[in-house]
Write a protein that holds these residues in place. Structure first.
Motif, PDB file in Angstrom:
ATOM      1  N   LEU A   1       0.859  -1.184   0.000  1.00 47.29           N
ATOM      2  CA  LEU A   1       0.000   0.000   0.000  1.00 47.29           C
ATOM      3  C   LEU A   1       0.896   1.235   0.000  1.00 47.29           C
ATOM      4  CD1 LEU A   1      -3.070   0.078   0.068  1.00 47.29           C
ATOM      5  CD2 LEU A   1      -2.973   0.177   2.550  1.00 47.29           C
ATOM      6  N   ASP A   2       0.627   2.181  -0.899  1.00 51.10           N
ATOM      7  CA  ASP A   2       1.402   3.424  -0.920  1.00 51.10           C
ATOM      8  C   ASP A   2       0.804   4.464   0.022  1.00 51.10           C
ATOM      9  OD1 ASP A   2       3.043   2.399  -3.043  1.00 51.10           O
ATOM     10  OD2 ASP A   2       1.458   2.902  -4.465  1.00 51.10           O
ATOM     11  N   VAL A   3      -0.517   4.453   0.090  1.00 46.79           N
ATOM     12  CA  VAL A   3      -1.222   5.509   0.827  1.00 46.79           C
ATOM     13  C   VAL A   3      -2.401   4.904   1.588  1.00 46.79           C
ATOM     14  CG1 VAL A   3      -2.674   7.564   0.549  1.00 46.79           C
ATOM     15  CG2 VAL A   3      -0.669   7.261  -0.919  1.00 46.79           C
ATOM     16  N   LEU A   4      -2.566   5.281   2.847  1.00 45.47           N
ATOM     17  CA  LEU A   4      -3.783   4.909   3.579  1.00 45.47           C
ATOM     18  C   LEU A   4      -4.485   6.178   4.057  1.00 45.47           C
ATOM     19  CD1 LEU A   4      -5.471   2.508   4.898  1.00 45.47           C
ATOM     20  CD2 LEU A   4      -4.286   3.129   7.014  1.00 45.47           C
ATOM     21  N   ILE A  37      -1.642   4.456  -8.173  1.00 50.73           N
ATOM     22  CA  ILE A  37      -1.166   4.466  -6.784  1.00 50.73           C
ATOM     23  C   ILE A  37      -1.986   3.471  -5.960  1.00 50.73           C
ATOM     24  CG2 ILE A  37      -1.002   5.900  -4.695  1.00 50.73           C
ATOM     25  CD1 ILE A  37      -0.570   8.283  -6.726  1.00 50.73           C
ATOM     26  N   LYS A  38      -1.288   2.656  -5.165  1.00 56.02           N
ATOM     27  CA  LYS A  38      -1.987   1.693  -4.322  1.00 56.02           C
ATOM     28  C   LYS A  38      -2.510   2.424  -3.084  1.00 56.02           C
ATOM     29  CE  LYS A  38       1.728  -0.829  -4.692  1.00 56.02           C
ATOM     30  NZ  LYS A  38       2.777  -1.814  -4.424  1.00 56.02           N
ATOM     31  N   ALA A  39      -3.786   2.695  -3.073  1.00 52.52           N
ATOM     32  CA  ALA A  39      -4.360   3.538  -2.024  1.00 52.52           C
ATOM     33  C   ALA A  39      -5.564   2.868  -1.395  1.00 52.52           C
ATOM     34  CB  ALA A  39      -4.774   4.883  -2.626  1.00 52.52           C
ATOM     35  N   ASP A  40      -5.776   3.136  -0.120  1.00 54.33           N
ATOM     36  CA  ASP A  40      -6.915   2.527   0.553  1.00 54.33           C
ATOM     37  C   ASP A  40      -7.454   3.444   1.642  1.00 54.33           C
ATOM     38  OD1 ASP A  40      -8.809   0.609   0.862  1.00 54.33           O
ATOM     39  OD2 ASP A  40      -7.430  -0.990   1.401  1.00 54.33           O
ATOM     40  N   LEU A  41      -8.691   3.162   2.015  1.00 51.82           N
ATOM     41  CA  LEU A  41      -9.367   3.885   3.088  1.00 51.82           C
ATOM     42  C   LEU A  41      -9.527   2.941   4.262  1.00 51.82           C
ATOM     43  CD1 LEU A  41     -11.257   6.270   4.105  1.00 51.82           C
ATOM     44  CD2 LEU A  41     -13.131   5.005   3.015  1.00 51.82           C
ATOM     45  N   TYR A  42      -9.202   3.395   5.466  1.00 54.56           N
ATOM     46  CA  TYR A  42      -9.494   2.546   6.618  1.00 54.56           C
ATOM     47  C   TYR A  42     -11.015   2.439   6.712  1.00 54.56           C
ATOM     48  CZ  TYR A  42      -9.010   0.167  11.005  1.00 54.56           C
ATOM     49  OH  TYR A  42      -9.045  -0.796  11.979  1.00 54.56           O
TER      50      TYR A  42
END
Lengths: 459, 459
Positions: free
Chosen positions: A367-370, A394-399
């Motif tokens: 993950l690049d960004v959380l 970009i590997k991004a996710d939301l908690y």
């Protein structure tokens, strides 16, 4: 009652980080397979038993996993066989399919079945799992991947030259310098057996010679004696134990030793061509050395034999091997097709790269960004931002839930995320988001209207 | 006698061109799995039978491929069982392992076994073959790949929103515009059954409703009647057959219909949240529509249900599906873990892309450059050139033997090579090579000292 789950012995689960590392090796190998002109094929996991049985010797037949016929399989067994209660005679009556034991026999079957669609020479690669009912032990599994490249329908020794280059290219790209590619030729082994008068004991002779590394010169001689090779013959083979100098110097000694054997002389000529070609072309980081003790599955190979050993200092068996075999497809009815191929030992290469710390540092950064979650409204705005980041690769996710900050940060740390985005109500009001650099601890605010500023920073 | 080889029914060989096309789909899906924050895992091809049996119903148990125990398996069967000569009672005595039937049960087993290493919420993807002893037919195979993404340990409906975005991102990237993502919720189906007074017949009700597409309104009503659902109940369900308007308008109708069902109302709220979020975020090329007839494996799903259909005009069943299921891991002893996931139907997506001609044109071009072979000396010079081309990532090869030019050119044509290199004795003298553009028929000479000119031209 809930079951306590387990997996069959000799099999493995692969975690995300292990899959990433394995794919790093596969992808590197594949890249070079492709630049060398190899094409991928895939064959079914199970074959008809008749395709596999009898191709790997008695031991192989025993280690092949058989698949039970479906339905009322027992009703098809005749009474005589059934009343014998004998596993061996019962097996073919209740099982018609078996799991792939290697990639070579299915490849031969493929070539024969598809011979009219294939443009020969056919350079194919194949990376698929195989299964063996071997006793599991350290580094030996019941399911493992093989990774093979073969050429069929080309007799030129340039193929052997290319395979040496291919090994060199792959290991150099993996950062594994200092591997040693050992080279032999079955014709040389046959020639030696011939000139020392032990032609009828070729297999025993080479099996003993192959153990030189492990049991030393005296051990080898003792084993040869015990197999019926005479003292006089062993004496004649003495030069083998003192071969020294460069590859070409060793070949010169072999040429003298084998001058009375037509086959042996041919073998020396072949190796000379390969060595001279590689000298002209050069290698990036591997070394190439003649090793007359190298036998591998001798019954199988008819010309060149390859084996790759890990760099000095790493305790590991061979990390690759191969050779030339005539009549690959004869058993399936297609005569006179010569093959030559090599394989890469994935599991061992993995262990070597791990030991030498050669996997890229960020390989298990998934993950690049959380984006942290501050509640429904903020989360939706964050998802909008994330959607744009993802669209830029970009590997991004939301908690996913609005839980305590501490817990969300802990998750970010566990997943080794380099950047955490804060988009709470004050940021939402400002139409902005704050990026926290997790390693440095620094923070920076960006405008939601200029997300590309952050994207550019990341790339 | 040589065997005439064949492969087991329901299995397939994949040619280089088929592998390239399949990998195009896999690579696209994987790219988006990763940007959405999913991590790959892999599980063994076979599991202990106890892990799989009883998880897919009687039909599933029957279709699971069982692996015969190794060695003298019969000696371990007790006499009573053996003399019964009954396949069903014999199977567990002679087989302890079975081939994976899907990816969901092994994933649940993985989560339970590795719960202490996993950072929840865990977003995993898994792309591996599964095996089913189904009767083979057009488009149905005994070995096929599943391609799944699931989140466990996150209850937020944002997960459902993300899965819709994920479908959209993948199909847009594959160039497949116009797919329709259908959305339903088990709570709505349960609510309807409740308000029409057929709560105890929920499964029969939904199985019938699911057939609306195929057998029409009258057919559905007839089937419901035959299952014991009263005329009065069916009458109450009438609004379902006339739902129309936008998604939000349909949800409004459902809200009214379900106002007396707590569960149904919850379902409407959930779908409303998902629809509104997607409206805010937007989709690239897919459409999203409520479909109250959608049931899929209803027993399995507890919340949202997804299904993706191919663009209009393409005759093909669903090309993807999924939903939310509570208690994924309970059977293995880990309670209260909610999961939600989707899968991509690789084989059908392949057929759709083929039908619509959406695979990239050069996808099965496996070679960029072929050097013809004019003899040993020229071939070695060519191999030197090729070595440099390969090091620049160019897929280059040497024709392995000095055979007739016509034959070599035919090979180049069959392999669809765009550039053929001629390096004969006159070129060798000039220290040059000639590149023939196979499509245009034009030729150009380059210096062997400035190979980069050709490399730059290619890239």
């Amino acid at each position: 009652m809930a079951q306590k789950p387990s997996i069959p012995k000799g099999t493995r689960d692969f975690s995300p980080s292990e899959v990433a590392k394995r794919n790093f090796i596969f992808d590197t190998v594949k890249k070079h397979f492709k630049t060398f002109g190899f094409q991928p094929i895939e064959t079914p996991s199970f074959e008809n038993s008749s395709t596999l049985m009898g191709k790997y010797g008695d031991e192989g037949d025993r280690l092949i996993f058989k698949i039970l016929n479906s339905g009322d399989f027992i009703s098809k067994v005749d009474d005589v066989t059934y009343s014998s209660k004998d596993s061996k005679s019962l097996t073919p009556k209740i099982s018609e399919k078996a799991l792939r034991y290697d990639l070579t026999v299915p490849f031969a079957r493929y070539v024969v079945m598809h011979q009219n669609e294939i443009d020969f020479p056919f350079k194919r690669y194949q990376i698929q799992p195989v299964w063996r009912a071997d006793r599991p032990q350290k580094g030996r599994f019941r399911e493992f991947f093989q990774c093979d490249a073969d050429v069929v329908g080309a007799n030129s020794l340039l193929q052997e030259v290319e395979f040496i280059q291919l090994y060199d290219a792959v290991f150099a790209d993996l950062g594994l310098s200092g591997v040693n590619i050992k080279l032999n030729n079955r014709k040389i082994l046959a020639g030696i057996a011939e000139v020392i008068g032990a032609k009828h004991l070729l297999i025993d002779f080479t099996v003993a010679l192959d153990k030189l590394d492990k049991i030393g010169e005296e051990g080898v001689k003792k084993e040869m004696l015990s197999k019926g090779i005479s003292e006089a013959s062993i004496e004649k083979a003495a030069p083998l134990f003192t071969l020294s100098g460069t590859n070409l110097e060793q070949l010169q000694s072999l040429k003298t030793l084998l001058s009375n054997s037509e086959e042996g002389t041919k073998g020396v000529e072949e190796l000379t061509f390969i060595i001279e070609s590689i000298t002209t072309l050069g290698l990036q980081s591997a070394s190439l050395s003649i090793d007359v003790t190298l036998a591998r599955g001798l019954n199988y190979y008819t010309g060149a034999i390859f084996e790759v050993s890990a760099p000095e200092g790493v305790k590991m068996g061979s990390i690759g091997g191969g050779g030339r075999y005539d009549d690959l497809t004869g058993v399936f009815g297609l005569k006179d097709v010569s093959g030559v191929g090599i394989s890469f030992g994935l599991d061992r290469i993995y262990l070597v790269l791990e030991e030498l710390n050669l996997f890229p540092e960020a390989i298990d950064q998934s993950l690049d960004v959380l984006c942290l979650n501050f509640g429904d409204k903020e989360a939706l705005a964050a998802l909008k931002l994330i959607t744009q980041l993802r669209a830029s690769g970009i590997k991004a996710d939301l908690y996913p839930s609005n839980t305590k900050m501490q817990k969300q940060f802990k998750y970010a740390n566990n997943r080794k995320v380099p950047f955490v985005i804060l988009l709470g109500d004050s940021e939402l009001e400002n139409n902005s988001f704050v990026v926290k650099n997790m390693e440095e601890g620094s923070q920076k605010e960006y405008s939601l209207k200029k997300i590309e500023d952050f994207i550019n920073y990341l790339s």
